[in-house]
Design an enzyme around this catalytic site. Structure first.
Site, PDB file in Angstrom:
ATOM      1  N   GLU A 142     -25.382 -43.597 -19.153  1.00  0.00           N
ATOM      2  CA  GLU A 142     -25.258 -43.919 -20.575  1.00  0.00           C
ATOM      3  C   GLU A 142     -26.459 -43.436 -21.363  1.00  0.00           C
ATOM      4  O   GLU A 142     -27.607 -43.642 -20.963  1.00  0.00           O
ATOM      5  CB  GLU A 142     -25.120 -45.432 -20.756  1.00  0.00           C
ATOM      6  CG  GLU A 142     -24.942 -45.870 -22.209  1.00  0.00           C
ATOM      7  CD  GLU A 142     -24.886 -47.373 -22.377  1.00  0.00           C
ATOM      8  OE1 GLU A 142     -24.572 -47.823 -23.503  1.00  0.00           O
ATOM      9  OE2 GLU A 142     -25.145 -48.109 -21.407  1.00  0.00           O
ATOM     10  N   GLU A 240     -18.570 -51.941 -27.530  1.00  0.00           N
ATOM     11  CA  GLU A 240     -19.737 -52.689 -27.077  1.00  0.00           C
ATOM     12  C   GLU A 240     -20.485 -53.117 -28.328  1.00  0.00           C
ATOM     13  O   GLU A 240     -21.470 -52.501 -28.734  1.00  0.00           O
ATOM     14  CB  GLU A 240     -20.615 -51.856 -26.151  1.00  0.00           C
ATOM     15  CG  GLU A 240     -21.664 -52.711 -25.440  1.00  0.00           C
ATOM     16  CD  GLU A 240     -22.533 -51.923 -24.497  1.00  0.00           C
ATOM     17  OE1 GLU A 240     -22.812 -52.423 -23.388  1.00  0.00           O
ATOM     18  OE2 GLU A 240     -22.961 -50.814 -24.866  1.00  0.00           O
TER      19      GLU A 240
END
Length: 260
Positions: A142, A240
């Site tokens: 990520e 998220e």
């Protein structure tokens, strides 16, 4: 529900006054897959029995990419996490350049990654890809943002994670392309998606500023959703994000933005 993308949401960030079992159940009832952070914080038996589909969770407990000691720790805890991921049926196991501590700050901060660190990080990720192949799982790397949330994380920019994952170029290692982080650090999101497309495992979203649901800030997520569809992306998109108000309204806004 979107007929183009598989939609998921990070359960850690929604209904934070509710028990985890309730949150997982409600997300599933609403038709979303479930994203998790660190598995030791949860009742695995409950999660296993929940019937939820888990899109992503943190794929390690500690460790780093760019030095021998950190890499050994990363691989050890990634192997342990792979077993948990298989137990729960988690689609993707997520990594960062170094472990994150309180407030998302790096456990081992680094302002400049040297050439030797880049070579070691690439070697570590090749070993992660070996582990993915042996265990039948998929890991993702990520991108994060340095100015606001994660100062000092090495290999944090999307251009860094893309360089590493594309150079390894193995099916067990993909990108978790976080567009909230990329907007803060880099911008040019549609072209970033295009550059990353062959290696994307999941796209994660939140708006800027504030890290709340799509439509609460400056990012044109409807436009990004159309662009992703036109590129041929049909994978997972995970919210998220915190809710600016009611969590179910935030999830509906997310669903609407990515129904194209």
């Amino acid at each position: 529900m979107s007929d183009t993308f598989t939609l998921a949401a990070c359960v850690e960030m929604l209904w934070r006054d509710r028990p985890m079992e309730w949150r997982v159940k409600r997300l599933t009832e609403m038709g979303f897959q479930v994203g998790l952070w660190n598995w030791p914080e949860h009742d695995l038996a409950m999660l296993e029995k929940s019937g939820a589909a888990f899109s992503i969770m943190n794929g390690y407990l500690s460790g780093r990419l760019a030095d021998d000691e950190g890499a050994a720790d990363l691989l050890k805890t990634a192997k342990e996490t792979a077993a948990v991921g298989k137990r729960l049926g988690v689609a993707r196991l997520n990594l960062h350049g170094t472990g994150l501590g309180d407030g998302g700050l790096p456990v081992t901060p680094c302002e400049i990654a040297t050439g030797a660190m880049w070579l070691k990080a690439r070697d570590t990720l090749n070993r992660i890809a070996d582990l993915a192949e042996a265990e039948g799982v998929t890991f993702t790397l990520e991108n994060l943002n340095l100015p606001v949330d994660h100062p000092g994380v090495p290999f944090g920019r999307a251009e860094d994670t893309l360089a590493l994952v594309s150079s390894v170029n193995r099916s067990g290692l993909r990108l978790n392309l976080d567009l909230y982080h990329a907007q803060i650090g880099e911008g040019n999101l549609i072209e970033l998606c295009r550059a990353c497309l062959p290696w994307i495992g999941e796209v994660q979203v939140a708006d800027v500023p504030g890290r709340m649901e799509p439509g609460s800030g400056e990012i044109n997520y409807r436009g990004i959703a159309r662009a992703l569809k036109d590129m041929g992306y049909q994978g997972a998109v995970g919210m998220e994000a915190f809710a600016s108000g009611d969590a179910e309204a935030a999830l509906q806004a997310f669903r609407e933005a990515f129904t194209v």
